[in-house]
Write a protein that holds these residues in place. Structure first.
Motif, short mmCIF file in Angstrom:
data_model
loop_
_atom_site.label_atom_id
_atom_site.label_comp_id
_atom_site.label_asym_id
_atom_site.label_seq_id
_atom_site.Cartn_x
_atom_site.Cartn_y
_atom_site.Cartn_z
N MET A 187 -11.98 -9.04 4.46
CA MET A 187 -11.29 -7.78 4.27
C MET A 187 -12.25 -6.72 3.74
SD MET A 187 -7.60 -7.68 2.36
CE MET A 187 -6.25 -8.44 3.20
N THR A 188 -12.17 -5.52 4.30
CA THR A 188 -13.01 -4.43 3.80
C THR A 188 -12.41 -3.89 2.50
OG1 THR A 188 -11.80 -2.68 4.94
CG2 THR A 188 -13.58 -3.77 6.18
N ASP A 189 -13.20 -3.09 1.76
CA ASP A 189 -12.69 -2.48 0.53
C ASP A 189 -11.46 -1.64 0.83
OD1 ASP A 189 -14.60 -3.65 -1.03
OD2 ASP A 189 -15.80 -1.83 -1.34
N LYS A 190 -11.49 -0.87 1.93
CA LYS A 190 -10.36 -0.02 2.29
C LYS A 190 -9.12 -0.87 2.58
CE LYS A 190 -8.70 3.74 5.07
NZ LYS A 190 -9.01 4.88 5.89
N GLU A 191 -9.28 -1.96 3.27
CA GLU A 191 -8.15 -2.85 3.58
C GLU A 191 -7.58 -3.47 2.30
OE1 GLU A 191 -9.19 -4.42 8.08
OE2 GLU A 191 -10.27 -5.31 6.37
N ILE A 192 -8.46 -3.83 1.39
CA ILE A 192 -8.01 -4.38 0.10
C ILE A 192 -7.19 -3.35 -0.65
CG2 ILE A 192 -8.79 -5.15 -2.18
CD1 ILE A 192 -11.18 -6.50 -0.69
N ILE A 193 -7.70 -2.12 -0.74
CA ILE A 193 -7.00 -1.05 -1.46
C ILE A 193 -5.67 -0.74 -0.79
CG2 ILE A 193 -7.11 1.39 -2.15
CD1 ILE A 193 -8.92 -0.59 -3.76
N MET A 194 -5.64 -0.72 0.53
CA MET A 194 -4.39 -0.47 1.25
C MET A 194 -3.37 -1.59 0.98
SD MET A 194 -5.76 1.20 4.82
CE MET A 194 -4.14 1.39 5.52
N SER A 195 -3.85 -2.81 0.90
CA SER A 195 -2.98 -3.94 0.59
C SER A 195 -2.43 -3.84 -0.84
CB SER A 195 -3.75 -5.25 0.77
OG SER A 195 -2.98 -6.35 0.36
N VAL A 196 -3.30 -3.45 -1.78
CA VAL A 196 -2.87 -3.27 -3.17
C VAL A 196 -1.82 -2.17 -3.26
CG1 VAL A 196 -3.63 -2.51 -5.47
CG2 VAL A 196 -4.99 -4.18 -4.18
N GLU A 197 -2.06 -1.05 -2.59
CA GLU A 197 -1.09 0.06 -2.60
C GLU A 197 0.26 -0.40 -2.09
OE1 GLU A 197 1.50 3.04 -1.16
OE2 GLU A 197 0.43 1.74 0.22
N LYS A 198 0.26 -1.09 -0.96
CA LYS A 198 1.52 -1.55 -0.36
C LYS A 198 2.23 -2.53 -1.30
CE LYS A 198 3.49 -3.69 3.75
NZ LYS A 198 3.19 -4.28 5.07
N SER A 199 1.49 -3.45 -1.87
CA SER A 199 2.09 -4.44 -2.77
C SER A 199 2.69 -3.77 -4.00
CB SER A 199 1.05 -5.48 -3.20
OG SER A 199 0.62 -6.24 -2.10
N ILE A 200 1.95 -2.85 -4.61
CA ILE A 200 2.46 -2.15 -5.79
C ILE A 200 3.73 -1.38 -5.43
CG2 ILE A 200 2.01 -0.26 -7.42
CD1 ILE A 200 -0.91 -1.22 -7.52
N ARG A 201 3.70 -0.69 -4.31
CA ARG A 201 4.86 0.11 -3.88
C ARG A 201 6.08 -0.77 -3.65
NH1 ARG A 201 5.17 1.55 1.60
NH2 ARG A 201 2.91 1.34 1.67
N TYR A 202 5.91 -1.87 -2.94
CA TYR A 202 7.03 -2.76 -2.65
C TYR A 202 7.55 -3.45 -3.90
CZ TYR A 202 6.82 -2.49 2.48
OH TYR A 202 6.89 -2.08 3.78
N ILE A 203 6.64 -3.99 -4.71
CA ILE A 203 7.06 -4.67 -5.95
C ILE A 203 7.79 -3.69 -6.86
CG2 ILE A 203 6.26 -5.79 -8.07
CD1 ILE A 203 3.94 -6.96 -6.30
N SER A 204 7.25 -2.49 -7.01
CA SER A 204 7.88 -1.47 -7.85
C SER A 204 9.30 -1.18 -7.35
CB SER A 204 7.04 -0.20 -7.84
OG SER A 204 7.66 0.82 -8.55
N GLY A 205 9.45 -1.04 -6.06
CA GLY A 205 10.77 -0.78 -5.49
C GLY A 205 11.74 -1.92 -5.74
#
Length: 147
Positions: free
Chosen positions: A1-19
């Motif tokens: 995974m590239t750094d950008k893909e990792i960050i995008m995955s973190v963003e999505k996870s945080i957003r979904y978990i928060s919701g």
């Protein structure tokens, strides 16, 4: 995974978990006849010991008049009260009432229960790392947000 893909995955996870965490805790709101937006306002009032309606409006990214309506409803239901500032009589502060604290505590309890369930399958090492990593992210987030 590239750094950008990792960050995008973190963003999505945080957003979904928060919701999911918010939705799970908000089940309590039905019992109190309070909207999710009113609850967010109530949390801001609780986080600050005396906050103006203008400050709440800024936190919610809403017009002052809309926020006034929200605070009016919270006050009618005895979740908050308005009080003149002792230091500056021109300022009207919004403060939490016991009933407001009760609902916040019940929602937080429900959220904590949910988080306990979703972290149950983590290893002890993962459980120990999670709060450390999240605190670092929170600190960095607050630093960048307040620039």
């Amino acid at each position: 995974m590239t750094d950008k893909e990792i960050i995008m995955s973190v963003e999505k996870s945080i957003r979904y978990i928060s919701g999911h965490v918010r939705a799970h805790g908000r089940e309590i709101l039905k019992e109190y006849d309070i909207s999710p937006l009113q609850f967010v306002a109530l949390q801001w009032v609780n986080d600050k010991s005396g906050i103006t309606i203008g400050q709440v409006a800024n936190k919610l990214y809403l017009a002052h008049s809309t926020t006034t309506d929200i605070i009016d409803k919270l006050e009618q239901n005895n979740f908050v009260r308005r009080e003149r500032s002792a230091e500056d009589k021109r300022l009207v502060l919004v403060k939490i009432e016991d009933k407001g604290l009760e609902i916040i505590n019940r929602v937080i309890e429900k959220r904590v229960d949910f988080i306990s369930k979703i972290t149950n399958n983590l290893s002890e090492n993962e459980k120990a790392l999670l709060p450390v990593a999240l605190e670092k992210l929170l600190h960095e987030s607050e630093s960048l947000f307040n620039e």
